[in-house]
Design a protein around this motif. Structure first.
Motif: not given
Ligand SMILES: [Zn+2]
Length: 137
Positions: A6-11, A63-68
Motif C-alpha cells: 500500500y501507498c505510504p501516504v493514502c494507504k 506515483y500512487c495511482p490512487i492519491c498521485h
Molecule cells: Zn496514495
C-alpha cells in the motif's frame, strides 16, 4: 503467500490480483503510463502497454495511482518506497529502483534491511547510513 502493498501516504492498496500498479512518468521523455510489477520480491518482471516505450537506464517518477503522491524518496530520487504487509500483519518498508533495468529491492523493518536482486550493491550505502545523515546524501 499473499502480501498486501500500500501507498505510504493514502494507504490505498496497490496490489490488484498478481500485480502492483503504479503510474510511471519518465524524467527524460515525459512519457507517462501505467506499469505493473510483480508482488514477488526479487521478481523484476514488469508489464505495460506496448506504446509506453521504456529504455534501459531511463529514470522514472512513480506515483500512487490512487492519491498521485510521488513515491520516489526525497533523499534519493532513484528509490521508490511502498509499504508491505505480510500474512501475519507485519509491516515492512519496501524500496526499489525507479530506473529502468536496475534490479534491486530492499526490505526494511525495525532498521534491519534485507537487500535482494542482482543490482543490490547500488544503493547499499543508502541503507548503511544512520537516519539523521540521510538527508545529506
Ligand atoms: Zn496514495
Amino acid at each position: 503467500m499473499w502480501y498486501n502493498y500500500y501507498c505510504p501516504v493514502c494507504k490505498g492498496q496497490l496490489r490488484v490480483e498478481n500485480s502492483l500498479v503504479f503510474v510511471a512518468k519518465s524524467k527524460t521523455s515525459n512519457q507517462k503510463g501505467l506499469i505493473f510489477l510483480s508482488p514477488e520480491l526479487g521478481n523484476y518482471t514488469t508489464s505495460k502497454h506496448p506504446e509506453f516505450g521504456i529504455s534501459e537506464g531511463e529514470e522514472f517518477v512513480m506515483y500512487c495511482p490512487i492519491c498521485h503522491t510521488t513515491l520516489n524518496r526525497k533523499e534519493n530520487n532513484n528509490l521508490v518506497k511502498v509499504f508491505m504487509q505480510d500474512q501475519d500483519g507485519k509491516e515492512y518498508e519496501i524500496f526499489f529502483s525507479g530506473i529502468a533495468g536496475e534490479k534491486c529491492t530492499y526490505k526494511m523493518r525495525d532498521k534491519q534491511v534485507e537487500g535482494m536482486g542482482p543490482d543490490v550493491e547500488l544503493y547499499k550505502e543508502y541503507f548503511d547510513v544512520p537516519e539523521e545523515y540521510k538527508k545529506y546524501l
